[in-house]
Design a protein around this motif. Structure first.
Motif, PDB file in Angstrom:
ATOM      1  N   TYR A  80      -7.391  65.315  16.095  1.00 44.88           N
ATOM      2  CA  TYR A  80      -6.564  65.504  14.904  1.00 44.88           C
ATOM      3  C   TYR A  80      -7.386  65.334  13.630  1.00 44.88           C
ATOM      4  CZ  TYR A  80      -2.947  64.675  11.404  1.00 44.88           C
ATOM      5  OH  TYR A  80      -2.172  64.739  10.281  1.00 44.88           O
ATOM      6  N   LEU A  81      -8.239  64.314  13.600  1.00 41.49           N
ATOM      7  CA  LEU A  81      -9.012  64.029  12.397  1.00 41.49           C
ATOM      8  C   LEU A  81      -9.963  65.166  12.037  1.00 41.49           C
ATOM      9  CD1 LEU A  81      -9.873  60.260  12.998  1.00 41.49           C
ATOM     10  CD2 LEU A  81      -8.157  61.201  11.450  1.00 41.49           C
ATOM     11  N   PHE A  82     -10.440  65.902  13.030  1.00 45.33           N
ATOM     12  CA  PHE A  82     -11.396  66.987  12.780  1.00 45.33           C
ATOM     13  C   PHE A  82     -10.713  68.354  12.667  1.00 45.33           C
ATOM     14  CE2 PHE A  82     -14.269  63.702  13.807  1.00 45.33           C
ATOM     15  CZ  PHE A  82     -15.534  64.089  13.382  1.00 45.33           C
ATOM     16  N   SER A  83      -9.394  68.367  12.655  1.00 49.85           N
ATOM     17  CA  SER A  83      -8.674  69.634  12.510  1.00 49.85           C
ATOM     18  C   SER A  83      -8.512  69.978  11.040  1.00 49.85           C
ATOM     19  CB  SER A  83      -7.294  69.542  13.167  1.00 49.85           C
ATOM     20  OG  SER A  83      -7.403  69.309  14.557  1.00 49.85           O
ATOM     21  N   ILE A  84      -8.761  71.218  10.704  1.00 51.58           N
ATOM     22  CA  ILE A  84      -8.490  71.712   9.357  1.00 51.58           C
ATOM     23  C   ILE A  84      -7.665  72.988   9.484  1.00 51.58           C
ATOM     24  CG2 ILE A  84     -10.562  70.725   8.318  1.00 51.58           C
ATOM     25  CD1 ILE A  84     -11.893  73.410   8.536  1.00 51.58           C
ATOM     26  N   GLY A  92     -14.607  72.078  15.316  1.00 54.93           N
ATOM     27  CA  GLY A  92     -14.120  72.392  16.652  1.00 54.93           C
ATOM     28  C   GLY A  92     -13.567  71.144  17.308  1.00 54.93           C
ATOM     29  N   THR A  93     -12.458  71.268  18.017  1.00 50.66           N
ATOM     30  CA  THR A  93     -11.819  70.119  18.665  1.00 50.66           C
ATOM     31  C   THR A  93     -11.447  70.468  20.093  1.00 50.66           C
ATOM     32  OG1 THR A  93      -9.589  70.763  17.931  1.00 50.66           O
ATOM     33  CG2 THR A  93     -10.869  69.334  16.461  1.00 50.66           C
ATOM     34  N   TYR A  94     -11.423  69.421  20.922  1.00 52.17           N
ATOM     35  CA  TYR A  94     -10.995  69.590  22.315  1.00 52.17           C
ATOM     36  C   TYR A  94     -10.332  68.297  22.778  1.00 52.17           C
ATOM     37  CZ  TYR A  94     -11.130  69.838  27.398  1.00 52.17           C
ATOM     38  OH  TYR A  94     -10.791  69.816  28.734  1.00 52.17           O
ATOM     39  N   ALA A  95      -9.240  68.441  23.530  1.00 54.61           N
ATOM     40  CA  ALA A  95      -8.523  67.294  24.072  1.00 54.61           C
ATOM     41  C   ALA A  95      -8.161  67.562  25.520  1.00 54.61           C
ATOM     42  CB  ALA A  95      -7.266  66.994  23.261  1.00 54.61           C
ATOM     43  N   HIS A  96      -8.307  66.525  26.347  1.00 54.30           N
ATOM     44  CA  HIS A  96      -7.959  66.628  27.765  1.00 54.30           C
ATOM     45  C   HIS A  96      -7.219  65.369  28.168  1.00 54.30           C
ATOM     46  CE1 HIS A  96      -8.291  67.453  32.073  1.00 54.30           C
ATOM     47  NE2 HIS A  96      -8.622  66.172  32.212  1.00 54.30           N
ATOM     48  N   SER A 149      -6.373  71.386  25.385  1.00 55.03           N
ATOM     49  CA  SER A 149      -6.088  72.039  24.104  1.00 55.03           C
ATOM     50  C   SER A 149      -7.385  72.169  23.308  1.00 55.03           C
ATOM     51  CB  SER A 149      -5.044  71.236  23.301  1.00 55.03           C
ATOM     52  OG  SER A 149      -5.498  69.916  23.071  1.00 55.03           O
ATOM     53  N   TYR A 150      -7.527  73.311  22.612  1.00 57.19           N
ATOM     54  CA  TYR A 150      -8.725  73.650  21.853  1.00 57.19           C
ATOM     55  C   TYR A 150      -8.329  74.013  20.427  1.00 57.19           C
ATOM     56  CZ  TYR A 150     -10.119  74.603  26.713  1.00 57.19           C
ATOM     57  OH  TYR A 150     -10.328  74.532  28.079  1.00 57.19           O
ATOM     58  N   GLY A 151      -9.201  73.712  19.512  1.00 56.25           N
ATOM     59  CA  GLY A 151      -8.942  74.069  18.126  1.00 56.25           C
ATOM     60  C   GLY A 151     -10.221  74.435  17.400  1.00 56.25           C
ATOM     61  N   LYS A 181      -5.058  76.467  20.577  1.00 58.81           N
ATOM     62  CA  LYS A 181      -4.584  76.976  21.870  1.00 58.81           C
ATOM     63  C   LYS A 181      -4.441  75.801  22.823  1.00 58.81           C
ATOM     64  CE  LYS A 181      -5.513  80.316  25.565  1.00 58.81           C
ATOM     65  NZ  LYS A 181      -5.215  79.369  26.666  1.00 58.81           N
ATOM     66  N   SER A 182      -3.242  75.689  23.432  1.00 58.77           N
ATOM     67  CA  SER A 182      -2.968  74.598  24.358  1.00 58.77           C
ATOM     68  C   SER A 182      -2.160  75.124  25.532  1.00 58.77           C
ATOM     69  CB  SER A 182      -2.202  73.479  23.649  1.00 58.77           C
ATOM     70  OG  SER A 182      -1.753  72.501  24.568  1.00 58.77           O
ATOM     71  N   ASN A 183      -2.404  74.560  26.722  1.00 58.34           N
ATOM     72  CA  ASN A 183      -1.606  74.945  27.887  1.00 58.34           C
ATOM     73  C   ASN A 183      -0.315  74.161  27.965  1.00 58.34           C
ATOM     74  OD1 ASN A 183      -2.522  72.434  28.642  1.00 58.34           O
ATOM     75  ND2 ASN A 183      -3.200  73.053  30.692  1.00 58.34           N
ATOM     76  N   ASN A 184      -0.070  73.273  26.975  1.00 56.62           N
ATOM     77  CA  ASN A 184       1.177  72.497  26.910  1.00 56.62           C
ATOM     78  C   ASN A 184       1.362  71.560  28.092  1.00 56.62           C
ATOM     79  OD1 ASN A 184       2.802  72.650  24.599  1.00 56.62           O
ATOM     80  ND2 ASN A 184       3.455  74.733  25.076  1.00 56.62           N
ATOM     81  N   GLY A 185       0.297  71.365  28.904  1.00 59.89           N
ATOM     82  CA  GLY A 185       0.436  70.542  30.096  1.00 59.89           C
ATOM     83  C   GLY A 185       1.259  71.201  31.185  1.00 59.89           C
TER      84      GLY A 185
END
Length: 640
Positions: A391-395, A505-509, A524-526, A544-548
């Motif tokens: 979140y912090l690196f999202s613009i 660029g961001t990524y979460a798993h 999710s990727y940003g 873009k996220s697969n929403n789980g």
């Protein structure tokens, strides 16, 4: 689940304790990034950092320098020479010199009379051998007398006193200050004065002391201390900087800081929304963050912070909510079987669902931050309830008003469906690290990295609300995401023509814990890009996220925006688009607004437009239903 959360918090505490010990052990920072641009924790506005300097090498100091640098207590200060008077004689009144206090001359302050000129004048006076001043009469007819001894009768007086216009001439040697002298060693006391003054002073001091003893025997009163005698021996005072700072100073308790930041925004709008009879809407948003920290001598800052959000926005509770009408069990309506019951599905990222009770609330109040932090030249470490690294690196698209085409904190229409920030864990409890800006001075491109871990994603506030699944058979069911790892990367560069660019660029798993076959681990990727040139700022981003969700349930959103602020007046134009495969919605929205800065008060007006397709039921199955809304708004806000 609980063990992982406890383990993460214990690990964070261990890191904080270790870095605090390092701060206490080392007085200065040896960070390779210490020469980079200063941060808020490195310098304080309106103040100058001062640290204790080590004692200088005494061998490198000359005698004069050693004498000037020595500190002397008031007990070691030398009384100014005073002329002895006969019984009943009144001392002449003179203006008090700025370097005198209580009749004492304080070291470090220059006498009012120049030494060389005084020495020459006294030498000429002694050489003449005149004794005319002995016959000088006062206004009351009293003659000025000195201690009558055989040696003094053959020498000239050392001061002249006139009652009508009182003046005192004091030899240069009488005003000279010496340090740590022995009352027996007169040579060291009067060293540096003329030879005739030295001899006269020694004899006069001895004779004056004898007279004081005689007077004491007659009056039975304690004699005054002779001017040549040293005060009682006192303990030597150490040089400044030689003592080590206390543990409280090392921990920064002597340098505490408190900060308060946030905003308060309110707005009203005339609105036209399809399917609703609402013609006016009002919103309010309050965000307050407070921190208290201590800064050590090595530049390490640590402390605690709180963040409180309050909002009045009746069309939603957090981002997402109920859209359309597509109940569970209907063909082409996304659903999942839980315990033998068919329930609607809610995506983790979008939080949209098409059946079940409405979760929106008109007003909300939430604690969205409660954390400990550690900031240094090596980066920032946060433990507790706060935003994740993705979140912090999202613009995204920039905006000069509270309403935007994406990632908007307020929504007049209630149809907002676009967000491009990667908030996989929201403000749930976590541990997060953000590095300093690296390599900018070496390769011309600044690099910054952020990492965070959250045991779970459960937290409910204003713009983010993820809760545990309820047990009601009509309640929507969402994937249970745990052990969320997030990473953020930012690259920035400023060109010679004034253009600055930043790419993120961001990524979460996160792992899925419900065990249902319909769900999968979250990914999710940003990406984001921001360009600034003079008064213009352009930004665009995509998420873009697969929403789980294991099947076709992606959420994709992107935006673009431009702001222009040549003066107090600013212009904002932005556009956003989103598709959610779980809720079967497609949304396009835009904002055009003008802003004006009136001191600390920010005013804004503009138009918000949203058009989207949502699912609906028909005799033939699921169909698309169009929804649109237009709001003409006026807002005011202040940031602090």
């Amino acid at each position: 689940m609980a063990s992982a959360k406890v383990l993460g918090l214990i690990s964070a505490g261990s890191v904080l304790a270790a870095m605090s010990i390092v701060a206490v052990a080392g007085p200065t920072s040896k960070s390779p990034f210490a020469n980079k641009k200063p941060k808020a924790w490195e310098t304080q506005a309106g103040e100058t950092q001062t640290t204790a300097q080590p004692a200088q090498n005494l061998k490198q100091l000359s005698p004069n320098q050693w004498q000037q640098n020595s500190y002397q207590s008031q007990h070691n200060q030398i009384s100014q020479y005073q002329i002895p008077l006969t019984n009943g004689q009144i001392a002449p009144q003179t203006a008090q010199q700025p370097n005198l206090a209580g009749g004492n001359y304080y070291p470090g302050k220059k006498p009012a009379v120049q030494m060389q000129k005084a020495q020459k004048a006294q030498g000429a006076q002694y050489a003449q051998g005149t004794q005319s001043a002995q016959g000088t009469q006062s206004a009351q007819g009293q003659q000025l007398q000195y201690p009558q001894t055989a040696s003094l009768k053959t020498r000239p007086p050392i001061a002249n006193v006139q009652a009508t216009n009182a003046t005192i001439q004091v030899p240069a040697w009488a005003n000279k200050t010496y340090q740590q002298r022995n009352p027996i060693d007169y040579k060291s006391v009067y060293e540096g004065t003329p030879w005739y003054a030295q001899k006269h002073a020694q004899e006069f001091a001895q004779e004056y002391a004898q007279q004081q003893k005689t007077q004491y025997a007659a009056n039975q009163s304690a004699p005054q201390q002779p001017v040549y005698a040293a005060p009682p021996t006192s303990k030597p005072i150490p040089l400044r900087g030689s003592s080590k700072p206390s543990w409280m100073q090392r921990l920064g308790f002597g340098n505490l800081q408190t900060t308060l930041s946030g905003h308060a925004k309110v707005g009203v709008a005339a609105m036209d929304r399809s399917g609703a009879d609402v013609t006016a809407e009002s919103v309010a948003d309050f965000d307050v963050r407070g921190e208290m920290s201590a800064i050590t001598e090595s530049g390490l800052e640590y402390g605690a912070g709180l963040r409180v959000r309050a909002q009045r926005d009746r069309y939603r509770r957090g981002f997402g909510g109920l859209v359309g009408d597509c109940p569970a069990g209907i063909v082409d309506c996304t659903s999942v079987i839980v315990g033998g019951n068919t329930r609607p599905v809610k995506g983790h990222t979008s939080q949209f669902y098409t059946g079940g009770p409405d979760s929106r609330r008109e007003s909300q109040l939430a604690l969205e931050g409660a954390y400990l932090f550690l900031r240094s030249a090596y980066g920032d470490l946060v433990v507790g309830r706060d935003d994740g690294s993705a979140y912090l690196f999202s613009i995204g698209a920039p905006s000069l008003v509270a309403v935007n085409a994406s990632n908007s904190t307020l929504d007049y229409t209630g149809l907002d469906s676009v967000k491009t920030v990667n908030d996989a864990s929201g403000f749930a409890e976590k541990i997060a690290y953000t590095s300093p800006r690296l390599l900018g001075d070496t390769v011309g491109v600044g690099v910054q990295v952020g990492l965070s871990y959250a045991p779970n994603a459960r937290a409910c506030g204003v713009d983010y609300c993820v809760k545990s699944n309820l047990t009601g058979i009509t309640e929507p069911f969402a994937p249970e995401i745990e052990n969320i790892f997030e990473i953020g990367l930012a690259l920035d560069r400023k060109f010679a023509n004034g253009l600055s660019a930043e790419l993120t660029g961001t990524y979460a798993h996160g792992s899925e814990d419900s065990g249902l076959a319909a769900f999968d681990s979250l990914n999710s990727y940003g990406l984001g890009l921001e360009l600034k040139y003079e008064d213009f700022t352009f930004g665009t981003s995509i998420l873009k996220s697969n929403n789980g969700f294991a099947g076709q349930g992606d959420y994709i959103a992107y935006d673009a925006g431009l702001t222009w602020k040549p003066s107090k007046i600013g212009v904002t134009a932005s556009y956003g688009h989103a598709d959610d495969d779980i809720a079967h919605i497609t949304s396009d929205q835009g904002v055009f607004a003008l802003s004006y800065d009136l001191g600390k008060l920010q005013l804004g007006t503009g138009v918000q437009y949203i058009k989207r397709d949502v699912p609906a039921l028909s005799p033939g199955g699921r169909i698309k239903r169009k929804e649109d809304a237009t709001a003409l708004f006026i807002e005011a806000g202040v940031e602090f």
